[in-house]
Write a protein that holds these residues in place. Sequence first.
Motif, PDB file in Angstrom:
ATOM      1  N   GLU A 126       0.813  -1.215   0.000  1.00 52.44           N
ATOM      2  CA  GLU A 126       0.000   0.000   0.000  1.00 52.44           C
ATOM      3  C   GLU A 126       0.850   1.272   0.000  1.00 52.44           C
ATOM      4  N   ALA A 127       2.157   1.156   0.165  1.00 56.32           N
ATOM      5  CA  ALA A 127       3.036   2.328   0.303  1.00 56.32           C
ATOM      6  C   ALA A 127       2.834   3.373  -0.796  1.00 56.32           C
ATOM      7  N   PRO A 128       2.744   3.014  -2.075  1.00 57.06           N
ATOM      8  CA  PRO A 128       2.586   4.055  -3.107  1.00 57.06           C
ATOM      9  C   PRO A 128       1.195   4.686  -3.162  1.00 57.06           C
ATOM     10  N   GLU A 129       0.250   4.173  -2.388  1.00 61.27           N
ATOM     11  CA  GLU A 129      -1.137   4.648  -2.436  1.00 61.27           C
ATOM     12  C   GLU A 129      -1.387   5.892  -1.586  1.00 61.27           C
ATOM     13  N   GLY A 130      -0.402   6.298  -0.770  1.00 64.22           N
ATOM     14  CA  GLY A 130      -0.624   7.428   0.138  1.00 64.22           C
ATOM     15  C   GLY A 130      -1.453   7.017   1.346  1.00 64.22           C
ATOM     16  N   LYS A 131      -1.529   5.724   1.576  1.00 66.00           N
ATOM     17  CA  LYS A 131      -2.274   5.173   2.713  1.00 66.00           C
ATOM     18  C   LYS A 131      -1.377   4.136   3.372  1.00 66.00           C
ATOM     19  N   ARG A 132      -1.720   3.819   4.601  1.00 62.46           N
ATOM     20  CA  ARG A 132      -0.974   2.740   5.266  1.00 62.46           C
ATOM     21  C   ARG A 132      -1.902   1.958   6.172  1.00 62.46           C
ATOM     22  N   PHE A 133      -1.613   0.664   6.258  1.00 63.27           N
ATOM     23  CA  PHE A 133      -2.351  -0.173   7.195  1.00 63.27           C
ATOM     24  C   PHE A 133      -1.843   0.126   8.597  1.00 63.27           C
ATOM     25  N   LEU A 134      -2.740   0.017   9.549  1.00 57.95           N
ATOM     26  CA  LEU A 134      -2.445   0.321  10.943  1.00 57.95           C
ATOM     27  C   LEU A 134      -3.112  -0.743  11.807  1.00 57.95           C
ATOM     28  N   THR A 135      -2.423  -1.202  12.824  1.00 56.14           N
ATOM     29  CA  THR A 135      -3.003  -2.192  13.730  1.00 56.14           C
ATOM     30  C   THR A 135      -3.537  -1.506  14.976  1.00 56.14           C
ATOM     31  N   ARG A 136      -4.827  -1.678  15.209  1.00 55.87           N
ATOM     32  CA  ARG A 136      -5.429  -1.253  16.466  1.00 55.87           C
ATOM     33  C   ARG A 136      -5.644  -2.540  17.263  1.00 55.87           C
ATOM     34  N   SER A 137      -5.808  -2.414  18.555  1.00 56.62           N
ATOM     35  CA  SER A 137      -5.934  -3.640  19.340  1.00 56.62           C
ATOM     36  C   SER A 137      -6.910  -3.462  20.485  1.00 56.62           C
ATOM     37  N   GLU A 138      -7.436  -4.592  20.931  1.00 53.29           N
ATOM     38  CA  GLU A 138      -8.250  -4.621  22.138  1.00 53.29           C
ATOM     39  C   GLU A 138      -7.855  -5.868  22.911  1.00 53.29           C
ATOM     40  N   VAL A 139      -7.647  -5.676  24.186  1.00 53.56           N
ATOM     41  CA  VAL A 139      -7.251  -6.788  25.045  1.00 53.56           C
ATOM     42  C   VAL A 139      -8.487  -7.617  25.348  1.00 53.56           C
ATOM     43  N   CYS A 140      -8.319  -8.901  25.322  1.00 54.25           N
ATOM     44  CA  CYS A 140      -9.443  -9.800  25.605  1.00 54.25           C
ATOM     45  C   CYS A 140      -8.952 -11.028  26.365  1.00 54.25           C
ATOM     46  N   GLY A 141      -9.806 -11.621  27.090  1.00 58.37           N
ATOM     47  CA  GLY A 141      -9.536 -12.905  27.717  1.00 58.37           C
ATOM     48  C   GLY A 141      -8.294 -12.985  28.572  1.00 58.37           C
ATOM     49  N   VAL A 142      -7.963 -11.922  29.289  1.00 61.49           N
ATOM     50  CA  VAL A 142      -6.795 -11.991  30.168  1.00 61.49           C
ATOM     51  C   VAL A 142      -7.191 -12.767  31.418  1.00 61.49           C
ATOM     52  N   PRO A 143      -6.510 -13.867  31.690  1.00 58.36           N
ATOM     53  CA  PRO A 143      -6.876 -14.648  32.879  1.00 58.36           C
ATOM     54  C   PRO A 143      -6.616 -13.857  34.164  1.00 58.36           C
ATOM     55  N   ALA A 144      -7.517 -14.000  35.134  1.00 59.06           N
ATOM     56  CA  ALA A 144      -7.337 -13.330  36.415  1.00 59.06           C
ATOM     57  C   ALA A 144      -6.138 -13.925  37.145  1.00 59.06           C
ATOM     58  N   SER A 145      -5.365 -13.083  37.785  1.00 59.73           N
ATOM     59  CA  SER A 145      -4.216 -13.581  38.547  1.00 59.73           C
ATOM     60  C   SER A 145      -4.731 -14.184  39.858  1.00 59.73           C
ATOM     61  N   ARG A 146      -4.031 -15.155  40.337  1.00 57.26           N
ATOM     62  CA  ARG A 146      -4.458 -15.863  41.569  1.00 57.26           C
ATOM     63  C   ARG A 146      -3.586 -15.493  42.726  1.00 57.26           C
TER      64      ARG A 146
END
Length: 117
Positions: A97-117
């Motif tokens: 995508e570099a020549p397109e004047g656009k770029r991919f970007l990674t967004r994230s959301e945390v999920c399923g983090v086990p509770a600490s004991r």
Amino acid sequence: MVEKEAKVSATPAAEALVRELRQRHGPLVFHQSGGCCDGSAPMCYPRDEFRIGARDVHLGDIAGEPFYIGGDQYELWAHTNLIIDVVEGRGSGFSLEAPEGKRFLTRSEVCGVPASR
């Protein structure tokens, strides 16, 4: 290559750019960069020009194209859903995508983090 439950999705804008790139370049493959010279950008390559490593993890597909992450990086991001988006700006020099004047970007959301004991 390791298969995992799908943990990647894409915004409608990212899916539209993937379709556009596929029409121009044929089948594609994505690899979540590990933070070297391309930072943490998702990289898009012609599928037959990128070699999937034995430790790469297949996270799922976006717009019908496979998306991988390095095994070491997957261990760090195992509890994260990746959401691939596209923004205006200069992309990585190696990603399609570099020549397109656009770029991919990674967004994230945390999920399923086990509770600490």
